[in-house]
Design a protein around this motif. Structure first.
Motif, PDB file in Angstrom:
ATOM      1  N   GLY A   9       0.819  -1.217   0.000  1.00 22.35           N
ATOM      2  CA  GLY A   9       0.000   0.000   0.000  1.00 22.35           C
ATOM      3  C   GLY A   9       0.850   1.263   0.000  1.00 22.35           C
ATOM      4  O   GLY A   9       0.561   2.213   0.708  1.00 22.35           O
ATOM      5  N   PRO A  67       9.657  -5.009  -6.875  1.00 18.24           N
ATOM      6  CA  PRO A  67       9.990  -6.295  -7.508  1.00 18.24           C
ATOM      7  C   PRO A  67      10.680  -7.296  -6.562  1.00 18.24           C
ATOM      8  O   PRO A  67      10.375  -8.478  -6.574  1.00 18.24           O
ATOM      9  N   THR A 114       1.440   7.512 -11.280  1.00 17.48           N
ATOM     10  CA  THR A 114       0.911   8.169 -10.079  1.00 17.48           C
ATOM     11  C   THR A 114      -0.149   9.234 -10.385  1.00 17.48           C
ATOM     12  O   THR A 114      -0.854   9.663  -9.481  1.00 17.48           O
TER      13      THR A 114
END
Ligand SMILES: NC(=O)c1ccc[n+]([C@@H]2O[C@H](COP(=O)([O-])OP(=O)(O)OC[C@H]3O[C@@H](n4cnc5c(N)ncnc54)[C@H](OP(=O)(O)O)[C@@H]3O)[C@@H](O)[C@H]2O)c1
Length: 262
Positions: A9, A67, A114
């Motif tokens: 998150g 990742p 974003t």
């Protein structure tokens, strides 16, 4: 689609969540899993709940960890749910890597940015094994926060990762040169400088939206022997375009490399 859960998150998850909430998506249908206390606080402030495996049935998981954490996080989802539908936002990692962990997994990838936070996102989508109905639901979800582009070949996502996922940062980086000079011109008045930069960028966006032809837009500003021409000439002499294109190439290459690292 009802319940979605963000596994991870941080920056991108919060941008998407804010965009979804602004679009009217019900906060009670958004859940999260995150180990970082600052992010937990920020997410709770948005009014969304921590996922409790036993209580909540999740329709779609959105994997939004770095990742290096992706395969561990992915396996944690598999422990919570035997037939999960997972949308991975993770740069680089290919769907075949995830599929190696189990048979009943529906997996697809999405590469957002974003700007989703303001409903101005761009999300590239690659479907590996989502059923058509679920794919349509995911497309609708991302359409709430911007535009989407579907790619048929997974390796095209590398280009979108380097150019669009990372894209906002390149503009912020270039704007730092403006900020520096404008702060000098405006006696350090940050509020004024911010207003100027916002209008500059909004104006550029509106011009591109209306006129579309970038060369025409350039020549509408640049007059013979004028200031713009001098600036552009210097950019050309210093091969700014080439340098910028090289940067994009490096980012795209990096997205491909990540795939082999984890
Ligand atoms: N940021 C962007 O603009 C952008 C755009 C497109 C795609 N993406 C992709 O989205 C992914 C996330 O990027 P981000 O910038 O949002 O990262 P981020 O800000 O670091 O957020 C990831 C969050 O997930 C948490 N986490 C990691 N592993 C976990 C686990 N096993 N259990 C619970 N929580 C876990 C992290 O905690 P810790 O802090 O403790 O590690 C962190 O709070 C990346 O793979 C990136 O490639 C990002």
């Amino acid at each position: 689609m009802k319940n979605i859960a963000f596994f991870g998150g941080g920056n991108i998850a919060q941008s998407i969540i804010k965009g979804l909430i602004n679009s009217g998506y019900c906060t009670k249908n958004i859940f999260f899993v995150d180990r970082n206390s600052n992010n937990q606080k920020a997410l709770k402030k948005l009014g969304i709940k921590k996922l409790s495996g036993a209580k909540h049935k999740i329709d779609i998981y959105i994997l939004a960890v770095k990742p290096k954490d992706a395969t561990a996080a992915f396996q944690t989802i598999l422990k919570k749910d035997t037939k999960p539908k997972i949308v991975s936002l993770v740069a680089g990692l290919k769907t075949k890597r995830y599929k190696s962990f189990g048979k009943n997994i529906e997996i697809m990838r999405a590469m957002p940015n974003t700007s989703s936070k303001y409903g101005l996102g761009i999300t590239a989508i690659y479907n590996s094994s989502f059923k058509q109905r679920d794919l349509s639901r995911v497309i609708k979800l991302f359409e709430k926060i911007g535009i989407i582009i579907t790619v048929k070949k997974e390796n095209k996502l590398d280009a979108f990762t380097g150019m669009i996922g990372s894209g906002p940062a390149y503009f912020f980086y270039l704007l730092k040169s403006y900020e520096k000079r404008l702060l000098e011109l405006c006696n350090g008045n940050k509020k004024k400088v911010n207003e100027i930069i916002v209008n500059l960028i909004k104006g550029v966006g509106a011009s591109v939206e209306n006129d579309k032809d970038l060369d025409k837009l350039i020549s509408a500003v640049a007059s013979k022997k004028g200031t713009t021409e001098a600036g552009l000439k210097s950019f050309k002499e210093n091969k700014l375009k080439k340098v910028f294109e090289k940067g994009l190439k490096a980012a795209i290459k990096r997205s491909g490399e990540i795939s082999n690292e984890y």
